[in-house]
Design a protein around this motif. Structure first.
Motif, PDB file in Angstrom:
ATOM      1  N   THR A  13       0.858  -1.044   0.131  1.00  0.00           N
ATOM      2  CA  THR A  13      -0.050   0.104   0.056  1.00  0.00           C
ATOM      3  C   THR A  13       0.896   1.097  -0.003  1.00  0.00           C
ATOM      4  O   THR A  13       0.503   2.406  -0.729  1.00  0.00           O
ATOM      5  CB  THR A  13      -1.071  -0.060   1.379  1.00  0.00           C
ATOM      6  OG1 THR A  13      -1.628  -1.236   1.324  1.00  0.00           O
ATOM      7  CG2 THR A  13      -1.776   1.123   1.077  1.00  0.00           C
ATOM      8  N   ALA A  21      -1.746  -3.897  -3.375  1.00  0.00           N
ATOM      9  CA  ALA A  21      -2.332  -2.930  -2.164  1.00  0.00           C
ATOM     10  C   ALA A  21      -3.605  -3.344  -1.809  1.00  0.00           C
ATOM     11  O   ALA A  21      -3.899  -3.232  -0.613  1.00  0.00           O
ATOM     12  CB  ALA A  21      -2.051  -1.433  -2.764  1.00  0.00           C
ATOM     13  N   LEU A  73      -5.058   4.771  -0.133  1.00  0.00           N
ATOM     14  CA  LEU A  73      -4.189   4.531  -1.374  1.00  0.00           C
ATOM     15  C   LEU A  73      -3.590   5.839  -1.741  1.00  0.00           C
ATOM     16  O   LEU A  73      -2.569   5.954  -2.621  1.00  0.00           O
ATOM     17  CB  LEU A  73      -4.832   3.880  -2.430  1.00  0.00           C
ATOM     18  CG  LEU A  73      -5.312   2.216  -2.131  1.00  0.00           C
ATOM     19  CD1 LEU A  73      -6.477   1.960  -3.076  1.00  0.00           C
ATOM     20  CD2 LEU A  73      -3.879   1.423  -2.280  1.00  0.00           C
TER      21      LEU A  73
END
Length: 366
Positions: free
Chosen positions: A171, A195, A223
Motif C-alpha cells: 500500500t 495494495a 491509497l
C-alpha cells in the motif's frame, strides 16, 4: 524461522495504534547509504530479475574482456539482466517477450542514469532496514538500478529511509508512486492489486475488532488516490485479460481501456437483462476482452433482423389510399406519437389497425 503473516504483523501494529494511523505514523529520515547495502524487492511490481556485479567485474564486462557466453557461464544468469557500473547485459533469450520487455527497462534505466550522473534525483528511492543491517527497496527500483549503472555498487546515494518496515508495504508503494506518470501501466495495475489485498486484510481485521469494514472512501484515501481513480483501477483489474494485455505491451490509456470494459459489460447486461453479471458471464466476457485486446476478430452472434410487414393487399382502391393519403392524419384511433418505430411489432400492429379502419369506414376490400 517462519515469517509472520500479514495479519500477524498488522495485529502487532494495531496493538500500538488505531486503524486510522497505521499508514500515517511511519517515521523516516534522509540518509546517504552505500549501494552495496541495499537489495531490491523481488516481489515488487517494479522489479526485474537482475544480477548485480562488483565494480571490477562490471569494468571487465564494459571493456568486453568477457564474452556474453562467458558471462552467462560464470554468473549462471540466464533469463536475467546483469547490471553494474557502466554495464548492463540482457541475458534473456533473444527475441522472446521477456527479452523485449527487459530491453525497454534497460533503455529507461540508461536514460535515467544519464540524468543521475549530472544532477540529483528529485524523488529519491525509499528503503527500510532489514535484520542484517542492510536495507530493502520499498519504492524506486528503476532509480536504484540507474544509480548502480552510474555510480557502481561501491558508490553511495541519498535515500528516504523508514525507521521500520512499513505496516502495509504494498500500500505504501502504491501510495508513493500513484501520482507518477512515468511508471508502466502494467506495474501500476499490479501494484494496485497487491495494495488492495493488503487493505482487504486490514478491513477484515477491523470488521472483527470494531464491527465495520473500511469504506471505499477510506480505502481510496489510504491509497492516496481520488474516488474516481479508485473506480478506474477497480474496473481495469476486474478482468485478468486487461492486466495481461498491459503486461504484454498494450499501451492503451487507462481512460480508453475503461471505456472498452464498461461498453462490453453494458452489452452483456442489455443482452441478458441482468444488472449484476454472474461468474460464467464474467468468464465469457474476460475471453471476449482477451480477443478484442489481442486484435483477434470477435465472433458476433447474428442479430435478428427487424422486419416491417404490410401484409397482402388485394384491393386496388385500398392500395391507392395507402399510397396517396397520409395515414398518420386519418382518425383511425392510432396514437402515432406513442408508437415505437424501432419495434417492428408495434408498427405492424398499428398498420393493421389502420387497414381495419379503412376497410370498415370506406367499405373497401382488403
Amino acid at each position: 524461522m517462519s515469517i509472520p503473516s500479514l495479519e500477524q504483523q498488522l495485529s502487532a501494529e494495531l496493538n500500538r495504534m488505531d486503524f486510522s494511523k497505521i499508514l500515517v505514523e511511519q517515521p523516516y529520515e534522509y540518509q546517504s547509504i552505500f549501494l552495496n547495502r541495499i537489495q531490491p524487492d523481488s516481489k515488487n511490481a517494479r522489479f526485474f530479475p537482475a544480477v548485480i556485479v562488483s565494480d571490477q567485474l562490471a569494468y571487465q564486462i564494459a571493456t568486453k574482456r568477457l564474452s556474453k557466453a562467458q558471462l552467462i557461464k560464470r554468473l549462471d544468469c540466464v533469463d536475467r539482466v546483469v547490471i553494474g557500473k557502466s554495464c548492463i547485459v540482457n541475458c534473456f533469450n533473444r527475441g522472446s517477450v521477456e527479452w523485449k520487455k527487459a530491453n525497454v527497462s534497460i533503455a529507461s534505466i540508461i536514460e535515467l542514469a544519464a540524468n543521475v550522473s549530472v544532477s540529483e534525483l528529485i524523488q529519491v528511492p525509499t528503503i527500510y532496514p532489514l535484520d542484517d543491517s542492510n536495507y530493502q527497496i520499498l519504492t524506486g527500483h528503476r532509480r536504484f538500478f540507474a544509480m548502480l549503472y552510474s555510480n557502481g555498487i561501491d558508490g553511495a546515494a541519498h535515500f528516504k529511509v523508514y525507521r521500520n518496515k512499513p505496516s502495509l508495504p504494498r500500500t505504501k508503494q502504491f501510495q508513493e508512486n500513484a501520482s507518477r506518470e512515468d511508471l508502466p501501466q502494467y506495474g501500476k495495475l499490479q501494484a494496485f492489486q497487491e495494495a488492495r489485498l493488503e487493505l482487504e486484510t486490514l478491513s477484515a481485521m477491523r470488521q472483527r475488532a470494531e464491527g465495520k469494514n473500511l469504506t471505499v472512501r477510506e480505502i481510496s484515501s489510504l491509497l492516496g488516490i481520488s474516488m474516481g481513480a479508485f473506480d478506474n483501477y477497480n474496473v481495469l483489474t476486474r478482468y485478468p485479460a486487461v492486466v495481461e494485455a498491459y503486461q504484454n505491451g498494450n499501451s492503451t490509456s487507462f481512460i480508453a481501456m475503461k471505456k472498452i470494459v464498461v461498453r462490453e459489460e453494458a452489452l452483456v447486461r442489455k443482452k441478458t437483462g441482468q444488472s449484476v453479471l454472474d461468474v460464467e458471464q464474467k468468464r465469457s466476457l474476460n475471453k471476449r476482452l482477451a480477443n478484442i485486446l489481442s486484435n483477434t476478430a470477435v465472433e458476433e452472434s447474428p442479430s435478428k433482423k427487424k422486419r416491417y410487414r404490410l401484409g397482402t393487399i388485394e384491393s386496388a382502391e385500398l392500395m391507392k389510399v395507402i399510397l396517396t393519403e397520409n395515414l398518420l392524419e386519418l382518425d383511425s384511433g392510432v396514437d402515432w406519437t406513442t408508437v415505437d418505430w424501432a419495434q417492428p411489432k408495434a408498427v405492424n400492429d398499428a398498420f393493421e389497425r389502420v387497414l381495419s379502419f379503412l376497410t370498415s369506414s370506406r367499405n373497401l376490400a382488403q
